[in-house]
Every structure is written in structure tokens, then in C-alpha cells.
Design a protein around this motif. Sequence first.
Motif, PDB file in Angstrom:
ATOM      1  N   MET A 291       0.815  -1.196   0.000  1.00  0.00           N
ATOM      2  CA  MET A 291       0.000   0.000   0.000  1.00  0.00           C
ATOM      3  C   MET A 291       0.856   1.255   0.000  1.00  0.00           C
ATOM      4  O   MET A 291       0.425   2.294  -0.469  1.00  0.00           O
ATOM      5  N   ARG A 292       2.050   1.142   0.578  1.00  0.00           N
ATOM      6  CA  ARG A 292       2.906   2.313   0.673  1.00  0.00           C
ATOM      7  C   ARG A 292       3.301   2.848  -0.693  1.00  0.00           C
ATOM      8  O   ARG A 292       3.427   4.042  -0.892  1.00  0.00           O
ATOM      9  N   GLY A 293       3.472   1.973  -1.659  1.00  0.00           N
ATOM     10  CA  GLY A 293       3.892   2.397  -2.985  1.00  0.00           C
ATOM     11  C   GLY A 293       2.745   2.867  -3.868  1.00  0.00           C
ATOM     12  O   GLY A 293       2.979   3.340  -4.974  1.00  0.00           O
ATOM     13  N   ASN A 294       1.532   2.754  -3.402  1.00  0.00           N
ATOM     14  CA  ASN A 294       0.369   3.153  -4.202  1.00  0.00           C
ATOM     15  C   ASN A 294       0.236   4.669  -4.192  1.00  0.00           C
ATOM     16  O   ASN A 294       0.042   5.274  -3.143  1.00  0.00           O
ATOM     17  N   PRO A 295       0.301   5.322  -5.361  1.00  0.00           N
ATOM     18  CA  PRO A 295       0.180   6.780  -5.380  1.00  0.00           C
ATOM     19  C   PRO A 295      -1.236   7.260  -5.080  1.00  0.00           C
ATOM     20  O   PRO A 295      -1.441   8.398  -4.693  1.00  0.00           O
ATOM     21  N   ASN A 296      -2.237   6.396  -5.230  1.00  0.00           N
ATOM     22  CA  ASN A 296      -3.623   6.760  -4.964  1.00  0.00           C
ATOM     23  C   ASN A 296      -4.137   6.097  -3.689  1.00  0.00           C
ATOM     24  O   ASN A 296      -5.263   5.616  -3.650  1.00  0.00           O
ATOM     25  N   ILE A 297      -3.323   6.067  -2.658  1.00  0.00           N
ATOM     26  CA  ILE A 297      -3.695   5.392  -1.417  1.00  0.00           C
ATOM     27  C   ILE A 297      -4.925   6.027  -0.778  1.00  0.00           C
ATOM     28  O   ILE A 297      -5.778   5.341  -0.231  1.00  0.00           O
ATOM     29  N   TYR A 298      -5.049   7.337  -0.882  1.00  0.00           N
ATOM     30  CA  TYR A 298      -6.191   8.045  -0.300  1.00  0.00           C
ATOM     31  C   TYR A 298      -7.492   7.548  -0.922  1.00  0.00           C
ATOM     32  O   TYR A 298      -8.437   7.199  -0.224  1.00  0.00           O
ATOM     33  N   TYR A 299      -7.532   7.491  -2.241  1.00  0.00           N
ATOM     34  CA  TYR A 299      -8.741   7.052  -2.931  1.00  0.00           C
ATOM     35  C   TYR A 299      -9.016   5.572  -2.698  1.00  0.00           C
ATOM     36  O   TYR A 299     -10.172   5.159  -2.616  1.00  0.00           O
ATOM     37  N   SER A 300      -7.957   4.775  -2.596  1.00  0.00           N
ATOM     38  CA  SER A 300      -8.143   3.352  -2.321  1.00  0.00           C
ATOM     39  C   SER A 300      -8.750   3.132  -0.945  1.00  0.00           C
ATOM     40  O   SER A 300      -9.631   2.288  -0.779  1.00  0.00           O
ATOM     41  N   LEU A 301      -8.287   3.870   0.036  1.00  0.00           N
ATOM     42  CA  LEU A 301      -8.840   3.741   1.384  1.00  0.00           C
ATOM     43  C   LEU A 301     -10.288   4.198   1.446  1.00  0.00           C
ATOM     44  O   LEU A 301     -11.123   3.550   2.080  1.00  0.00           O
ATOM     45  N   VAL A 302     -10.598   5.286   0.784  1.00  0.00           N
ATOM     46  CA  VAL A 302     -11.970   5.798   0.795  1.00  0.00           C
ATOM     47  C   VAL A 302     -12.912   4.816   0.106  1.00  0.00           C
ATOM     48  O   VAL A 302     -14.003   4.537   0.596  1.00  0.00           O
ATOM     49  N   LYS A 303     -12.492   4.264  -1.020  1.00  0.00           N
ATOM     50  CA  LYS A 303     -13.357   3.329  -1.742  1.00  0.00           C
ATOM     51  C   LYS A 303     -13.509   2.003  -1.002  1.00  0.00           C
ATOM     52  O   LYS A 303     -14.537   1.349  -1.129  1.00  0.00           O
ATOM     53  N   SER A 304     -12.510   1.583  -0.248  1.00  0.00           N
ATOM     54  CA  SER A 304     -12.604   0.313   0.469  1.00  0.00           C
ATOM     55  C   SER A 304     -13.311   0.451   1.811  1.00  0.00           C
ATOM     56  O   SER A 304     -13.664  -0.548   2.424  1.00  0.00           O
ATOM     57  N   PHE A 305     -13.544   1.671   2.265  1.00  0.00           N
ATOM     58  CA  PHE A 305     -14.220   1.888   3.546  1.00  0.00           C
ATOM     59  C   PHE A 305     -15.721   1.701   3.368  1.00  0.00           C
ATOM     60  O   PHE A 305     -16.346   2.378   2.566  1.00  0.00           O
ATOM     61  N   CYS A 306     -16.286   0.761   4.105  1.00  0.00           N
ATOM     62  CA  CYS A 306     -17.723   0.478   4.108  1.00  0.00           C
ATOM     63  C   CYS A 306     -18.260   0.345   2.676  1.00  0.00           C
ATOM     64  O   CYS A 306     -19.027   1.179   2.216  1.00  0.00           O
ATOM     65  N   PRO A 307     -17.862  -0.710   1.972  1.00  0.00           N
ATOM     66  CA  PRO A 307     -18.256  -0.847   0.558  1.00  0.00           C
ATOM     67  C   PRO A 307     -19.744  -1.099   0.352  1.00  0.00           C
ATOM     68  O   PRO A 307     -20.225  -0.980  -0.768  1.00  0.00           O
ATOM     69  N   THR A 308     -20.487  -1.413   1.411  1.00  0.00           N
ATOM     70  CA  THR A 308     -21.927  -1.638   1.248  1.00  0.00           C
ATOM     71  C   THR A 308     -22.690  -0.337   1.030  1.00  0.00           C
ATOM     72  O   THR A 308     -23.817  -0.363   0.550  1.00  0.00           O
ATOM     73  N   ILE A 309     -22.091   0.805   1.404  1.00  0.00           N
ATOM     74  CA  ILE A 309     -22.711   2.106   1.202  1.00  0.00           C
ATOM     75  C   ILE A 309     -22.146   2.701  -0.080  1.00  0.00           C
ATOM     76  O   ILE A 309     -20.945   2.908  -0.209  1.00  0.00           O
ATOM     77  N   TYR A 310     -23.019   2.983  -1.037  1.00  0.00           N
ATOM     78  CA  TYR A 310     -22.595   3.536  -2.320  1.00  0.00           C
ATOM     79  C   TYR A 310     -22.503   5.051  -2.222  1.00  0.00           C
ATOM     80  O   TYR A 310     -23.387   5.708  -1.673  1.00  0.00           O
ATOM     81  N   GLY A 311     -21.415   5.602  -2.747  1.00  0.00           N
ATOM     82  CA  GLY A 311     -21.243   7.051  -2.748  1.00  0.00           C
ATOM     83  C   GLY A 311     -20.767   7.571  -1.409  1.00  0.00           C
ATOM     84  O   GLY A 311     -20.106   6.874  -0.646  1.00  0.00           O
ATOM     85  N   HIS A 312     -21.099   8.805  -1.110  1.00  0.00           N
ATOM     86  CA  HIS A 312     -20.743   9.475   0.149  1.00  0.00           C
ATOM     87  C   HIS A 312     -19.236   9.475   0.389  1.00  0.00           C
ATOM     88  O   HIS A 312     -18.767   9.249   1.507  1.00  0.00           O
ATOM     89  N   GLU A 313     -18.474   9.734  -0.660  1.00  0.00           N
ATOM     90  CA  GLU A 313     -17.017   9.713  -0.535  1.00  0.00           C
ATOM     91  C   GLU A 313     -16.498  10.762   0.436  1.00  0.00           C
ATOM     92  O   GLU A 313     -15.544  10.514   1.163  1.00  0.00           O
TER      93      GLU A 313
END
Length: 71
Positions: free
Chosen positions: A1-23
Motif C-alpha cells: 500500500m505504501r507504494g500506491n500513489p492513490n492510497i487516499y482514494y483506495s482507502l476511501v473506496k474500500s471503507f464500508c463498501p456496502t454504502i454507495y457514494g458518500h465519498e
Amino acid sequence: MRGNPNIYYSLVKSFCPTIYGHELVKAGLLLGVIGGSDKNLAEESTFRETSHVLLLGDPGLGKSQLLKYLH
């Protein structure tokens, strides 16, 4: 994960995947958990202060699910 340049977006998208949107709400909750300051009671004991969150919105938006997932 450390080498991922889009870590912020990856964490937001993986947080509570049952809820759509609300980024923005998800990002705010994640930053609230990750951020914070240490509190020093004595030289040997430190702990993080408790973060408090208030979510307001219409019924049925998944506020409780987001907070349960965060817990």
C-alpha cells in the motif's frame, strides 16, 4: 500500500463498501480516525484522545452503518 500513489482514494473506496457514494463523508471519518494527537498523562503512559463524530442527514442514508463499520 505504501507504494500506491492513490492510497487516499483506495482507502476511501474500500471503507464500508456496502454504502454507495458518500465519498466525502467516508473520507472525513477516515481522517478523523487516522488523525489526532497523543495525550501524555505521565512520562510512561500515552494514549490517543477519543474522537467524536456527529453525522446528520436524512433517514436511510446509512449513517449508523458507517459508524458501525468505523468502530
